[in-house]
Motif scaffolding. Structure first.
Motif, PDB file in Angstrom:
ATOM      1  N   GLN A  21       0.702  -1.671  -0.337  1.00  0.00           N
ATOM      2  CA  GLN A  21      -0.067   0.040  -0.228  1.00  0.00           C
ATOM      3  C   GLN A  21       0.459   1.391  -0.166  1.00  0.00           C
ATOM      4  OE1 GLN A  21      -1.483  -1.665   3.792  1.00  0.00           O
ATOM      5  NE2 GLN A  21      -1.031   0.792   5.029  1.00  0.00           N
ATOM      6  N   LEU A  22       0.582   2.346  -0.376  1.00  0.00           N
ATOM      7  CA  LEU A  22       1.022   3.894  -0.205  1.00  0.00           C
ATOM      8  C   LEU A  22       0.988   4.183   0.417  1.00  0.00           C
ATOM      9  CD1 LEU A  22      -0.151   5.554  -3.966  1.00  0.00           C
ATOM     10  CD2 LEU A  22       1.170   4.049  -3.552  1.00  0.00           C
ATOM     11  N   LEU A  23       1.852   4.761   1.321  1.00  0.00           N
ATOM     12  CA  LEU A  23       2.386   5.527   2.461  1.00  0.00           C
ATOM     13  C   LEU A  23       1.609   6.734   2.198  1.00  0.00           C
ATOM     14  CD1 LEU A  23       6.130   4.959   3.247  1.00  0.00           C
ATOM     15  CD2 LEU A  23       3.980   3.638   4.071  1.00  0.00           C
ATOM     16  N   PRO A  24       0.773   7.026   4.077  1.00  0.00           N
ATOM     17  CA  PRO A  24      -0.280   8.278   4.233  1.00  0.00           C
ATOM     18  C   PRO A  24       1.052   9.595   4.636  1.00  0.00           C
ATOM     19  CG  PRO A  24      -0.239   6.824   6.041  1.00  0.00           C
ATOM     20  CD  PRO A  24       0.362   6.174   4.991  1.00  0.00           C
ATOM     21  N   PHE A  25       2.017   9.358   4.742  1.00  0.00           N
ATOM     22  CA  PHE A  25       2.739  10.249   4.905  1.00  0.00           C
ATOM     23  C   PHE A  25       4.448  10.807   4.215  1.00  0.00           C
ATOM     24  CE2 PHE A  25       3.486   6.122   7.677  1.00  0.00           C
ATOM     25  CZ  PHE A  25       4.569   6.226   7.287  1.00  0.00           C
ATOM     26  N   ALA A  26       5.210  11.335   3.872  1.00  0.00           N
ATOM     27  CA  ALA A  26       6.361  11.870   3.180  1.00  0.00           C
ATOM     28  C   ALA A  26       7.278  11.733   3.972  1.00  0.00           C
ATOM     29  CB  ALA A  26       6.789  13.432   2.335  1.00  0.00           C
ATOM     30  N   PRO A  27       8.508  11.264   3.209  1.00  0.00           N
ATOM     31  CA  PRO A  27       9.940  10.882   4.502  1.00  0.00           C
ATOM     32  C   PRO A  27      10.006  12.451   4.738  1.00  0.00           C
ATOM     33  CG  PRO A  27      10.485  10.917   2.003  1.00  0.00           C
ATOM     34  CD  PRO A  27       8.976  10.711   2.094  1.00  0.00           C
ATOM     35  N   PHE A  28      10.802  12.188   5.601  1.00  0.00           N
ATOM     36  CA  PHE A  28      11.373  13.994   6.295  1.00  0.00           C
ATOM     37  C   PHE A  28      12.632  13.529   7.389  1.00  0.00           C
ATOM     38  CE2 PHE A  28      11.341  16.370  10.849  1.00  0.00           C
ATOM     39  CZ  PHE A  28      11.048  17.302  10.053  1.00  0.00           C
ATOM     40  N   GLY A  29      13.299  14.277   5.967  1.00  0.00           N
ATOM     41  CA  GLY A  29      15.033  14.437   6.621  1.00  0.00           C
ATOM     42  C   GLY A  29      15.724  13.938   5.058  1.00  0.00           C
ATOM     43  N   ASP A  30      17.240  14.440   4.910  1.00  0.00           N
ATOM     44  CA  ASP A  30      17.883  13.381   4.196  1.00  0.00           C
ATOM     45  C   ASP A  30      19.478  13.604   4.129  1.00  0.00           C
ATOM     46  OD1 ASP A  30      15.625  14.254   1.588  1.00  0.00           O
ATOM     47  OD2 ASP A  30      16.242  15.914   2.528  1.00  0.00           O
ATOM     48  N   ILE A  31      19.431  12.742   3.767  1.00  0.00           N
ATOM     49  CA  ILE A  31      21.218  12.740   4.048  1.00  0.00           C
ATOM     50  C   ILE A  31      22.072  11.867   2.741  1.00  0.00           C
ATOM     51  CG2 ILE A  31      20.107  11.253   6.760  1.00  0.00           C
ATOM     52  CD1 ILE A  31      21.380   8.778   5.810  1.00  0.00           C
ATOM     53  N   TRP A  32      22.943  12.402   3.361  1.00  0.00           N
ATOM     54  CA  TRP A  32      24.331  12.678   1.492  1.00  0.00           C
ATOM     55  C   TRP A  32      23.715  13.597   0.677  1.00  0.00           C
ATOM     56  CZ3 TRP A  32      29.259  10.189   2.958  1.00  0.00           C
ATOM     57  CH2 TRP A  32      28.722   9.819   3.423  1.00  0.00           C
ATOM     58  N   THR A  33      23.890  14.122   1.685  1.00  0.00           N
ATOM     59  CA  THR A  33      23.484  15.526   0.368  1.00  0.00           C
ATOM     60  C   THR A  33      24.049  16.463  -0.542  1.00  0.00           C
ATOM     61  OG1 THR A  33      23.251  17.137   1.541  1.00  0.00           O
ATOM     62  CG2 THR A  33      21.015  15.846   1.844  1.00  0.00           C
ATOM     63  N   ALA A  34      25.136  15.787  -0.394  1.00  0.00           N
ATOM     64  CA  ALA A  34      26.814  16.406  -0.738  1.00  0.00           C
ATOM     65  C   ALA A  34      26.710  15.476  -2.334  1.00  0.00           C
ATOM     66  CB  ALA A  34      27.792  15.897   0.222  1.00  0.00           C
ATOM     67  N   SER A  35      26.029  14.278  -1.954  1.00  0.00           N
ATOM     68  CA  SER A  35      26.255  13.377  -2.918  1.00  0.00           C
ATOM     69  C   SER A  35      25.350  13.469  -3.470  1.00  0.00           C
ATOM     70  CB  SER A  35      26.381  12.449  -2.894  1.00  0.00           C
ATOM     71  OG  SER A  35      25.968  11.310  -2.093  1.00  0.00           O
ATOM     72  N   ALA A  36      23.801  14.553  -3.748  1.00  0.00           N
ATOM     73  CA  ALA A  36      22.617  14.319  -4.243  1.00  0.00           C
ATOM     74  C   ALA A  36      22.453  14.873  -6.023  1.00  0.00           C
ATOM     75  CB  ALA A  36      21.437  15.246  -3.670  1.00  0.00           C
ATOM     76  N   GLN A  37      22.063  14.050  -6.758  1.00  0.00           N
ATOM     77  CA  GLN A  37      21.456  14.267  -8.090  1.00  0.00           C
ATOM     78  C   GLN A  37      21.336  15.987  -7.704  1.00  0.00           C
ATOM     79  OE1 GLN A  37      22.446  12.685 -10.539  1.00  0.00           O
ATOM     80  NE2 GLN A  37      22.992  11.115  -9.589  1.00  0.00           N
ATOM     81  N   TRP A  96      18.772  17.493  -9.407  1.00  0.00           N
ATOM     82  CA  TRP A  96      18.432  18.513  -9.262  1.00  0.00           C
ATOM     83  C   TRP A  96      16.871  17.693  -8.496  1.00  0.00           C
ATOM     84  CZ3 TRP A  96      15.675  13.750 -10.177  1.00  0.00           C
ATOM     85  CH2 TRP A  96      17.039  12.377 -10.279  1.00  0.00           C
ATOM     86  N   VAL A  97      17.285  17.175  -7.369  1.00  0.00           N
ATOM     87  CA  VAL A  97      16.405  15.707  -6.548  1.00  0.00           C
ATOM     88  C   VAL A  97      16.223  17.499  -6.248  1.00  0.00           C
ATOM     89  CG1 VAL A  97      16.704  14.694  -4.430  1.00  0.00           C
ATOM     90  CG2 VAL A  97      17.821  13.661  -6.552  1.00  0.00           C
ATOM     91  N   ALA A  98      14.474  17.165  -5.640  1.00  0.00           N
ATOM     92  CA  ALA A  98      13.788  18.396  -4.146  1.00  0.00           C
ATOM     93  C   ALA A  98      14.506  17.424  -2.691  1.00  0.00           C
ATOM     94  CB  ALA A  98      12.685  18.296  -4.726  1.00  0.00           C
ATOM     95  N   PHE A  99      14.489  17.958  -2.175  1.00  0.00           N
ATOM     96  CA  PHE A  99      14.256  17.479  -0.265  1.00  0.00           C
ATOM     97  C   PHE A  99      13.630  17.699  -0.178  1.00  0.00           C
ATOM     98  CE2 PHE A  99      19.685  19.184  -0.888  1.00  0.00           C
ATOM     99  CZ  PHE A  99      20.100  17.804  -1.178  1.00  0.00           C
ATOM    100  N   THR A 100      13.417  17.030   1.216  1.00  0.00           N
ATOM    101  CA  THR A 100      12.195  16.867   2.053  1.00  0.00           C
ATOM    102  C   THR A 100      12.142  18.281   3.239  1.00  0.00           C
ATOM    103  OG1 THR A 100      13.276  15.838   3.969  1.00  0.00           O
ATOM    104  CG2 THR A 100      12.224  14.246   2.405  1.00  0.00           C
ATOM    105  N   GLN A 101      11.200  18.236   3.724  1.00  0.00           N
ATOM    106  CA  GLN A 101      11.014  19.601   4.427  1.00  0.00           C
ATOM    107  C   GLN A 101      11.935  19.518   5.840  1.00  0.00           C
ATOM    108  OE1 GLN A 101       6.712  20.313   4.830  1.00  0.00           O
ATOM    109  NE2 GLN A 101       6.663  21.336   2.916  1.00  0.00           N
ATOM    110  N   GLY A 102      12.800  18.449   5.601  1.00  0.00           N
ATOM    111  CA  GLY A 102      12.814  18.155   7.138  1.00  0.00           C
ATOM    112  C   GLY A 102      14.591  18.593   7.439  1.00  0.00           C
ATOM    113  N   PRO A 103      15.444  17.861   8.788  1.00  0.00           N
ATOM    114  CA  PRO A 103      16.461  17.728   8.597  1.00  0.00           C
ATOM    115  C   PRO A 103      17.529  17.857   7.067  1.00  0.00           C
ATOM    116  CG  PRO A 103      15.949  16.479  10.034  1.00  0.00           C
ATOM    117  CD  PRO A 103      14.866  16.856   9.205  1.00  0.00           C
ATOM    118  N   GLN A 104      18.412  18.264   6.306  1.00  0.00           N
ATOM    119  CA  GLN A 104      19.877  17.728   5.449  1.00  0.00           C
ATOM    120  C   GLN A 104      20.961  17.906   6.209  1.00  0.00           C
ATOM    121  OE1 GLN A 104      17.687  20.674   3.305  1.00  0.00           O
ATOM    122  NE2 GLN A 104      16.443  19.306   4.070  1.00  0.00           N
TER     123      GLN A 104
END
Length: 149
Positions: free
Chosen positions: A102-118, A120-128
């Motif tokens: 089933q689909l989740l009723p909530f989104a991820p909150f937080g991003d790690i390893w943002t230094a190697s992110a593509q 064009w990727v949009a980060f979450t509203q949580g901590p990076q």
């Protein structure tokens, strides 16, 4: 939550009953390679809340060049990864929400390893975090307090 999940071919079925400890996006190059995508979704759960229903997932354990060890379970038929088993935290399972029925009723909150992110990727509203958080509990704390925002 009470979620049924499984691999691509259906040979492995498991169930997660409980609340996530954290849910975040990982942008490390390991996740990019392993998923064949821009990032990996990681839903962290207590191992006691994850139960194998059917099948026999094969274990993997990889020693990385920098000394880290990656381990978890996958289907030997379709090669879908079903969960990670962090060596440092044997009481934890890192589930891949794409395996859920089933689909989740909530989104991820937080991003790690943002230094190697593509780029064009949009980060979450949580901590990076540019790499692995120094505080192992940082994403768990953020997940718990996200609603208080």
């Amino acid at each position: 939550m009470d979620v049924s999940a499984g691999c691509l071919c259906g040979g492995i079925r498991f169930r997660f009953v409980g609340e996530p400890l954290a849910f975040y996006q990982c942008h490390c190059t390991d996740c990019q390679i392993q998923t064949g995508s821009a990032f990996g979704l990681s839903l962290v759960a207590s191992a006691e809340h994850v139960a194998l229903v059917s099948g026999n997932p094969k274990a993997f354990r990889i020693s990385m060049p920098d000394g880290r060890i990656k381990s978890g379970r996958f289907c030997s038929n379709c090669a879908a990864r079903v969960w990670g088993e962090p060596v440092r935290w044997p009481q934890i399972r890192v589930l891949r929400p794409g395996t859920f029925d089933q689909l989740l009723p909530f989104a991820p909150f937080g991003d790690i390893w943002t230094a190697s992110a593509q780029p064009w990727v949009a980060f979450t509203q949580g901590p990076q975090f540019p790499g692995q958080p120094e505080d192992d509990g940082a994403l768990v704390k953020a997940w718990r307090t996200r609603a208080m925002g």
